[in-house]
Design an enzyme around this catalytic site. Structure first.
Site, PDB file in Angstrom:
ATOM      1  CG  HIS A  21      -4.077   4.555  -0.910  1.00 23.96           C
ATOM      2  ND1 HIS A  21      -3.263   3.529  -0.858  1.00 23.96           N
ATOM      3  CD2 HIS A  21      -4.289   4.824  -2.171  1.00 23.96           C
ATOM      4  CE1 HIS A  21      -2.835   3.278  -2.054  1.00 23.96           C
ATOM      5  NE2 HIS A  21      -3.595   4.104  -2.943  1.00 23.96           N
TER       6      HIS A  21
ATOM      7  CG  ASP B 272      -2.031   1.060   1.128  1.00 25.55           C
ATOM      8  OD1 ASP B 272      -1.491   2.027   0.822  1.00 25.55           O
ATOM      9  OD2 ASP B 272      -3.100   0.740   1.439  1.00 25.55           O
ATOM     10  CG  HIS B 273       1.487   4.284  -3.091  1.00 21.04           C
ATOM     11  ND1 HIS B 273       0.376   4.072  -3.564  1.00 21.04           N
ATOM     12  CD2 HIS B 273       1.558   5.908  -3.227  1.00 21.04           C
ATOM     13  CE1 HIS B 273      -0.356   5.224  -3.924  1.00 21.04           C
ATOM     14  NE2 HIS B 273       0.548   6.232  -3.563  1.00 21.04           N
TER      15      HIS B 273
HETATM   16  C1  BG6 Z   1      -3.378   4.721  -6.359  1.00 17.88           C
HETATM   17  C2  BG6 Z   1      -4.496   4.924  -7.229  1.00 17.88           C
HETATM   18  O1  BG6 Z   1      -3.278   3.710  -5.578  1.00 17.88           O
HETATM   19  O2  BG6 Z   1      -3.085   6.068  -5.878  1.00 17.88           O
HETATM   20  C3  BG6 Z   1      -4.661   6.144  -7.962  1.00 17.88           C
HETATM   21  O3  BG6 Z   1      -4.546   3.702  -8.064  1.00 17.88           O
HETATM   22  C4  BG6 Z   1      -4.326   7.305  -7.289  1.00 17.88           C
HETATM   23  O4  BG6 Z   1      -5.782   6.027  -8.676  1.00 17.88           O
HETATM   24  C5  BG6 Z   1      -3.057   7.267  -6.520  1.00 17.88           C
HETATM   25  O5  BG6 Z   1      -4.268   8.319  -8.299  1.00 17.88           O
HETATM   26  C6  BG6 Z   1      -2.714   8.479  -5.647  1.00 17.88           C
HETATM   27  O6  BG6 Z   1      -1.612   8.422  -4.896  1.00 17.88           O
HETATM   28  P1  BG6 Z   1      -0.798   9.525  -4.731  1.00 17.88           P
HETATM   29  O7  BG6 Z   1       0.434   8.749  -4.170  1.00 17.88           O
HETATM   30  O8  BG6 Z   1      -0.599  10.220  -6.137  1.00 17.88           O
HETATM   31  O9  BG6 Z   1      -1.748  10.332  -3.849  1.00 17.88           O
END
Ligand code: BG6
Length: 491
Positions: free
Chosen positions: A245, A182-183
């Protein structure tokens, strides 16, 4: 920390994730000397390519997406020498035996001792077949070496499919060797939440329903679906952002202090939050972006490979509660959406007002507010009341603002740098355990079911803050959505 030698095997090497995130992250880890001394990357894709072509792809990806100085010369060649390409159709079972031999040869060349990280940066339908082939070829056996697998989201479509996928992956890898990404957990400020909470006398004793009025979590975006129509048609904002997230951040904000800082103790506390999370049907709002008012930005239904009748949500707002002693009675307002006016990720903690005596007697003073800024600026903002300067006796809100990444030359590592580094050193704290995934799906599935009974989705204009029902959600409780994006004032 000295890392074990290993080979990183990237399935899906020609895909978007590898290009945008993995190659630049590897480059920055290499610059920071955080890769193992003996290390190689094998990029696997379906397309025909040779090693040189893949190295050119890597240079392009670094030039476009790396957060640090662009590479050149001998140093770049040194970095590129770690990479090679292997062509494989992921469904071709006969292709895995030769892959195994190829990786063993690489072990000989690079001295990587058979340790592997298998990174599945592929469409979800390939997760199970790849895991099965790795198993059948004995490529995941932990005999004298370690074998880890990294799985990107989406981890299933709902609880039943997630269970199936989990069973398939668990047939090959033990839970301790599965790294579900989960980044958001790799972002600097997500890692900071526990520290802000548990390392500060100023906050820790107040972190409960006696002192906190409510909490908001907003992850908003200005972009649309950016060519990911087919994926998004299956996912929608609920599965794309809330299931993972948002619930992960929420569990870090609301968890009890863990017994120790080890991985399982932290995950145990996060799961308890997810198990206590409740939402009512009338407290969930969804929407889909239509054209912008000027007509310049097209509607979701006009995006490539999206159904013109699509009912998929690009916006979700909801009010949840956590049924435990710490949080009973405290609403958690969550919102996320695409094509909104700002890209920002923020957690707002609004404290209760003091009793209506002394300064509060005749004045409606602003409450204390703590904001944890996750993106674009990373830091903490604290709002409190003080006397206005001069002879006036007015009380005004003032703030202290700490920005983690604002100083010149400071450039926070990207989430994938931290996450790749953690996989290589065998630390899965910033990855999700199966029961966290399971309880997140339980929460999200009930909402998806409610929506099936009301197929007509509200449309909001691109560039607005979502459907009007979203504003009404906190307004019904006498509150409003807030944002504290730096240098833009508050809303
Ligand atoms: C991803 C989603 O996990 O997270 C995308 O699949 C989204 O749709 C993105 O744009 C948002 O990540 P960040 O790090 O740019 O806020």
């Amino acid at each position: 920390m000295r890392l074990d030698p290993c080979i990183l095997v990237i399935f899906g090497a020609t895909g978007d994730l590898t290009h945008r995130k993995l190659y630049p992250a590897l480059y920055n880890l290499w610059l920071d000397k955080l890769l193992p001394e003996r290390f190689a990357v094998v990029s696997i894709g379906r397309r025909e390519k040779n090693d040189d072509e893949v190295r050119q792809d890597i240079v392009r990806s670094i030039q476009q997406f790396s957060r640090t100085a662009k590479p050149s010369g001998d140093r770049l060649d040194q970095f590129l020498a770690m990479f090679s390409y292997y062509q494989l159709d992921f469904n071709d079972t006969a292709g895995y035996g030769p892959l195994k031999e190829y990786l063993e040869e690489k072990d000989q060349i690079h001295g990587t001792l058979g340790n592997r990280v298998y990174f599945l940066a592929v469409a979800p339908e390939y997760f199970s077949p790849i895991a099965k082939e790795l198993h059948d070829q004995g490529m995941a056996e932990q005999r004298g070496s370690w074998q880890r697998v990294v799985i990107e989201k989406p981890f299933g479509q709902n609880l039943p499919t997630a269970i199936q996928l989990n069973n398939d992956v668990r047939a090959t890898f033990g839970e301790e060797n599965i790294y579900r990404i989960d980044h958001y957990l790799g972002k600097e400020m997500a890692q900071n939440i526990m520290i802000i909470r548990f390392a500060n006398t100023l906050f820790e004793p107040l972190w409960n329903n006696r002192y906190i009025d409510h909490i908001q979590l907003s992850l908003t975006e200005t972009v649309g679906v950016e060519g990911r129509g087919p994926y998004y048609e299956q996912a929608g904002a609920l599965r794309d952002m809330v299931q993972n997230h948002m619930l992960q951040l929420l569990s870090l904000i609301a968890m009890e202090p863990p017994v120790t800082l080890d991985t399982e103790s932290i995950r145990d506390e996060k799961v308890k939050v997810l198990r206590s999370l409740k939402v009512k049907r009338e407290d969930v709002v969804r929407g889909q972006y239509g054209r912008s008012e000027s007509g310049e930005i097209r509607a979701y239904r006009e995006e490539d490979r999206v159904s013109p009748e699509s009912q998929v949500e690009t916006f979700v707002a909801l009010k949840a509660t956590i049924d435990n002693f710490r949080w009973a009675g405290v609403p958690f307002y969550l919102r996320t959406g695409k094509r909104l006016p700002r890209k920002y990720s923020e957690i707002v903690i609004q404290f209760k007002k003091l009793p209506g005596v002394l300064y509060f007697k005749d004045n409606d003073l602003d409450p204390n507010i703590l904001v944890i800024r996750v993106h674009p600026d990373e830091g903490v903002y604290l709002q409190f009341n003080a006397k206005q300067l001069g002879t006036s006796s007015l009380i005004v809100p003032v703030s202290m603002d700490f920005c983690h990444n604002c100083a010149d030359g400071l450039n926070s590592p990207e989430a994938y740098e931290r996450l790749l580094y953690d996989v290589m050193r065998g630390d899965s704290t910033l990855f999700t355990r199966w029961d966290e995934v399971e309880h997140s799906w339980r929460f999200v599935d009930q909402i998806a079911e409610w929506w099936q009974e009301q197929p007509e989705i509200p449309i909001y204009p691109s560039g607005s803050w979502g459907p009007k029902e979203s504003d009404e959600l906190p307004e019904k409780d006498g509150r409003r959505w807030l944002y504290f994006v730096r240098n833009e004032g508050t809303r």
